[in-house]
Write a protein that holds these residues in place. Structure first.
Motif, mmCIF file in Angstrom:
data_model
loop_
_atom_site.group_PDB
_atom_site.id
_atom_site.type_symbol
_atom_site.label_atom_id
_atom_site.label_comp_id
_atom_site.label_asym_id
_atom_site.label_seq_id
_atom_site.Cartn_x
_atom_site.Cartn_y
_atom_site.Cartn_z
ATOM 1 N N ARG A 1 -5.197 6.791 -0.677
ATOM 2 C CA ARG A 1 -4.573 5.510 -0.383
ATOM 3 C C ARG A 1 -4.536 4.722 -1.688
ATOM 4 N NH1 ARG A 1 -4.883 2.460 4.681
ATOM 5 N NH2 ARG A 1 -6.858 3.455 5.186
ATOM 6 N N LEU B 1 0.335 5.644 0.885
ATOM 7 C CA LEU B 1 -0.496 6.762 1.303
ATOM 8 C C LEU B 1 0.110 8.039 0.732
ATOM 9 C CD1 LEU B 1 -3.025 7.063 3.154
ATOM 10 C CD2 LEU B 1 -1.487 7.793 4.961
ATOM 11 N N ALA C 1 -2.278 7.125 8.661
ATOM 12 C CA ALA C 1 -3.643 6.776 8.261
ATOM 13 C C ALA C 1 -4.589 6.832 9.453
ATOM 14 C CB ALA C 1 -3.668 5.388 7.619
ATOM 15 N N GLU D 1 -9.085 4.663 -1.541
ATOM 16 C CA GLU D 1 -9.713 5.644 -0.669
ATOM 17 C C GLU D 1 -9.160 7.015 -1.022
ATOM 18 O OE1 GLU D 1 -11.089 6.067 3.992
ATOM 19 O OE2 GLU D 1 -9.737 4.465 3.351
ATOM 20 N N LEU E 1 -7.564 9.189 8.078
ATOM 21 C CA LEU E 1 -8.533 8.413 7.317
ATOM 22 C C LEU E 1 -9.693 7.879 8.149
ATOM 23 C CD1 LEU E 1 -6.256 6.401 4.857
ATOM 24 C CD2 LEU E 1 -7.697 8.365 4.366
ATOM 25 N N GLY F 1 0.809 -1.207 0.000
ATOM 26 C CA GLY F 1 0.000 0.000 0.000
ATOM 27 C C GLY F 1 0.842 1.257 0.000
ATOM 28 N N ARG G 1 3.003 4.705 7.339
ATOM 29 C CA ARG G 1 1.739 4.809 6.612
ATOM 30 C C ARG G 1 0.553 4.538 7.528
ATOM 31 N NH1 ARG G 1 2.462 0.838 3.326
ATOM 32 N NH2 ARG G 1 1.038 -0.621 4.322
ATOM 33 N N GLU G 2 0.641 3.482 8.333
ATOM 34 C CA GLU G 2 -0.465 3.145 9.211
ATOM 35 C C GLU G 2 -0.649 4.179 10.313
ATOM 36 O OE1 GLU G 2 -2.728 0.873 8.599
ATOM 37 O OE2 GLU G 2 -1.573 0.633 6.747
#
Length: 285
Positions: free
Chosen positions: A87, A27, A118, A48, A122, A25, A114-115
Motif C-alpha cells: 500500500r 494498492l 484491500a 504497508e 490486508l 492511496g 482499492r478498498e
C-alpha cells in the motif's frame, strides 16, 4: 521507507507535510515468482507491505475480483503461491498511474476497487477468507447474500458500520450452509441497540447480547471488538472464522459441534466430510 531516488515531492508519512495533504492511496499487487520482482513500482512510501500465501481457490477468486489482470499473471496456480501486496502513498497532485506497471505489477488507484481488494488481502481474517471459503459454493448458496443482509439492516434502521455479524451468518458467508437466522453480536445489555425484533420477510434477524458472550472469557469477549478478529466482505463486517470457532466451542450445543465439524473439514479441504456433515444437518430437526 521511500525508494532511493524518489523525488522530494513524495510524502514521507500518512499525514500533512509542509502544510500540504498527502496524495491519494495506491494498492500494488504482484504474484511472486522470484526475489527480483519485489522492488518498488513507483516513487512513494510503503505504509504497508505484506507477502501472503494464496491457495489455488483463493487465487482464482482474487483474479475474478481483479479482472482484467496483467497478461503475464497465471490464470491458475496448482499449489499455494505467494502474492506481494504494497500500500503506497502517492505524491500530492500526482496523476493516477496506469493500471499495469513494469515487471508485472497491478496498480489499483481507483478508491472503490482499492478498498474492496484491500479488504481481502490486508487483514488476517480476509486472508483466511480468501484462502478457505468455498467461493463457488458460497455464490451458489446465496448469490444475493450481501443485498439480503443490507436489506435487513435498512428495515431495522441500522447502518453496516454499527453491526458485527455473528457466527451463524458467517457459516453462510463461507459457503458452509444456509444461516438459520442472521445474528448480530453486541455486548450492550438490555434492549436491542438497533435491529427491530418485529417480523420481517425471509431470514429473521437476531441480536446476540451479553448473555451469549458470557460463554466467553473476558479476553475473548474483548477480542470481538478488535478489528483484527473480523473479516470484511462487500463492506459488511463479520466475526472472524477463528472467533466463531471459539464461540461455538464454548457454547458447545449439538448444532455447534456439527458446525465445528464443517469448519474443520473446510480448513483441511475434506470435501466429502463436509458433504456428509451437511447431509446430517439437513436430517436433524
Amino acid at each position: 521507507m521511500a525508494q532511493s531516488g524518489a523525488p522530494s515531492a513524495v510524502v514521507t508519512a500518512p499525514r500533512e507535510r509542509d502544510g500540504t495533504q498527502e496524495g491519494p492511496g495506491l494498492l500494488a499487487l504482484i504474484p511472486m515468482e522470484d526475489a527480483w520482482n519485489s522492488e518498488m513500482v513507483l516513487p512513494g512510501v510503503v505504509i504497508e507491505r505484506q507477502e501472503m500465501s494464496l491457495s489455488p481457490g483463493g487465487w482464482q477468486y482474487l483474479l475474478r475480483c481483479l479482472d482484467p489482470v496483467p497478461p503475464g499473471w497465471p490464470r491458475s496456480r496448482p499449489h499455494k503461491a505467494p502474492l506481494l501486496v504494497k500500500r503506497l502513498v502517492m505524491a500530492v497532485g500526482m496523476r493516477p498511474p496506469a493500471r499495469l506497471a513494469q515487471k508485472g505489477w497491478l496498480l489499483l488507484s481507483c478508491p472503490r476497487e482499492r478498498e474492496r481488494i484491500a479488504e481481502l488481502v490486508l487483514t488476517p481474517g480476509g486472508r483466511h477468507f480468501l484462502n478457505h471459503a468455498l467461493h463457488a459454493r458460497r455464490a451458489k448458496l446465496a448469490p444475493d447474500f450481501s443485498a439480503e443482509l443490507r436489506g435487513l439492516l435498512t428495515r431495522a434502521g441500522v447502518t453496516p458500520q454499527e453491526v458485527l455479524f455473528g457466527p451463524e451468518t458467517l457459516m453462510q458467508l463461507y459457503g458452509l450452509r444456509k444461516a438459520r437466522y442472521i445474528d448480530v453480536l453486541t455486548r450492550v445489555p438490555g434492549p436491542s441497540p438497533g435491529p427491530s425484533p418485529g417480523p420481517s420477510p425471509g431470514v429473521p434477524l437476531r441480536v446476540i447480547g451479553s448473555d451469549e458472550l458470557g460463554h466467553f472469557s473476558t479476553d475473548s469477549a474483548r477480542r470481538l471488538e478488535d478489528a483484527r478478529h473480523h473479516v470484511v466482505s462487500d463492506g459488511l463486517t463479520f466475526v472472524s472464522f477463528g472467533m466463531a470457532r471459539a464461540f461455538k466451542r464454548h457454547r458447545g450445543v449439538w448444532r455447534d459441534r456439527l458446525d465445528l465439524s464443517m469448519m474443520r473439514s473446510l480448513e483441511r479441504r475434506h470435501r466429502w466430510r463436509l458433504h456428509l456433515a451437511l447431509l446430517v444437518d439437513r436430517m436433524l430437526p
